[in-house]
Motif scaffolding. Structure first.
Motif, PDB file in Angstrom:
ATOM      1  N   PHE A  76      24.964 -25.960  69.925  1.00 29.02           N
ATOM      2  CA  PHE A  76      26.149 -25.563  70.667  1.00 29.02           C
ATOM      3  C   PHE A  76      27.188 -26.675  70.478  1.00 29.02           C
ATOM      4  N   ASN A  77      28.227 -26.395  69.730  1.00 32.88           N
ATOM      5  CA  ASN A  77      29.237 -27.410  69.418  1.00 32.88           C
ATOM      6  C   ASN A  77      30.437 -27.283  70.356  1.00 32.88           C
ATOM      7  N   ALA A 103      21.594 -33.408  74.514  1.00 32.74           N
ATOM      8  CA  ALA A 103      23.004 -33.567  74.135  1.00 32.74           C
ATOM      9  C   ALA A 103      23.133 -34.747  73.183  1.00 32.74           C
ATOM     10  N   ASN A 104      23.994 -34.600  72.180  1.00 33.50           N
ATOM     11  CA  ASN A 104      24.211 -35.651  71.186  1.00 33.50           C
ATOM     12  C   ASN A 104      25.684 -35.677  70.788  1.00 33.50           C
ATOM     13  N   ILE A 105      26.035 -36.684  70.012  1.00 34.86           N
ATOM     14  CA  ILE A 105      27.390 -36.803  69.480  1.00 34.86           C
ATOM     15  C   ILE A 105      27.349 -36.487  67.992  1.00 34.86           C
ATOM     16  N   GLY A 106      28.184 -35.536  67.566  1.00 36.48           N
ATOM     17  CA  GLY A 106      28.248 -35.146  66.167  1.00 36.48           C
ATOM     18  C   GLY A 106      29.463 -35.746  65.480  1.00 36.48           C
ATOM     19  N   GLN A 107      29.361 -35.870  64.169  1.00 40.35           N
ATOM     20  CA  GLN A 107      30.460 -36.406  63.385  1.00 40.35           C
ATOM     21  C   GLN A 107      30.952 -35.360  62.396  1.00 40.35           C
ATOM     22  N   ASP A 158      34.872 -37.255  66.519  1.00 41.28           N
ATOM     23  CA  ASP A 158      33.500 -36.931  66.924  1.00 41.28           C
ATOM     24  C   ASP A 158      33.523 -35.860  68.016  1.00 41.28           C
ATOM     25  N   PHE A 159      32.423 -35.156  68.156  1.00 38.51           N
ATOM     26  CA  PHE A 159      32.341 -34.103  69.155  1.00 38.51           C
ATOM     27  C   PHE A 159      30.949 -34.104  69.779  1.00 38.51           C
ATOM     28  N   MET A 160      30.858 -33.511  70.966  1.00 38.67           N
ATOM     29  CA  MET A 160      29.583 -33.410  71.657  1.00 38.67           C
ATOM     30  C   MET A 160      28.915 -32.087  71.294  1.00 38.67           C
ATOM     31  N   TYR A 161      27.598 -32.120  71.115  1.00 40.18           N
ATOM     32  CA  TYR A 161      26.874 -30.881  70.900  1.00 40.18           C
ATOM     33  C   TYR A 161      25.550 -30.913  71.655  1.00 40.18           C
TER      34      TYR A 161
END
Length: 214
Positions: free
Chosen positions: A112-113, A87-91, A96-99
């Motif tokens: 998976f966004n 799991a990571n944090i996207g920009q 920001d969102f988790m993916y």
């Protein structure tokens, strides 16, 4: 006579111990000189069972889509072993969102966004790698001609802000970002006025496969 015999025995014992110690040292030195082989670990990696990933309209492998509103990291990680799932944090332009992404070695295969306001809600799935297929037999790298052959004629959507081109089908959860040489006519003053036709995308290929719930 007894003294001589005793001395002889002592000398024999000391000689035997010295020879055993010498042999032991030789054995240790021999083991130290042996190179450590990495062939076994490499072969083990090659033989690991990387399951084929397949995206469908309402599922990805054994997971129904969209996911239930719960943390899916462990279920995905357990199912897709030995792929690496993290799991990571996207920009993005907005919050920001988790993916969660699936990787093979260092190569990302699927993202998976999740929603920026609720990380338990799946927003989209993005397929990045050609080994992943969809239910229509298409993968990253497939040509627009194969796309139309397998699915028929769809519709083109142009995002002028990012200059991305999408090929989609009404009432289908699966669409495609396609890539090729985008020619902008000299008389186009505003990029938002550009209309892209089927002829313009001839020979283009699929860059990403995208799942979003319609």
């Amino acid at each position: 006579m007894k003294i001589i015999l005793y001395v002889t025995v002592i000398i024999g014992i000391l000689t035997s111990c010295s020879e055993q110690k010498s042999d032991k040292n030789k054995s240790i030195e021999s083991k130290k000189e042996e190179p450590i082989s990495t062939d076994i670990s490499k072969e083990t990696v090659k033989q690991q069972n990387y399951r084929q990933i397949k995206l469908k309209e309402n599922s990805i492998d054994s997971f129904a889509l969209p996911f239930p509103e719960e943390n899916m990291l462990l279920p995905l990680r357990n199912y897709y072993k030995p792929y690496w799932v993290e799991a990571n944090i996207g920009q993005q332009d907005g919050p920001d969102f988790m993916y969660i992404d699936i990787l093979k070695y260092d190569t990302p295969l699927v993202y998976f966004n999740f929603d920026s306001e609720n990380e338990l809600i799946l927003n989209s799935i993005i397929v990045h790698e050609s080994t992943v297929t969809d239910q229509y037999g298409l993968n990253v790298g497939s040509t627009i001609e194969k796309l139309k052959e397998n699915r028929g004629d769809g519709e083109i959507n142009f995002d002028p802000y990012h200059q991305h081109v999408y090929y989609y089908y009404e009432n289908s959860n699966i669409s495609y970002e396609i890539n090729g040489d985008l020619e902008i006519p000299a008389d186009i003053q505003n990029i938002e006025d550009l209309i892209i036709t089927e002829k313009d995308v001839e020979g283009w290929t699929i860059e990403y496969i995208i799942w979003r719930k319609k």
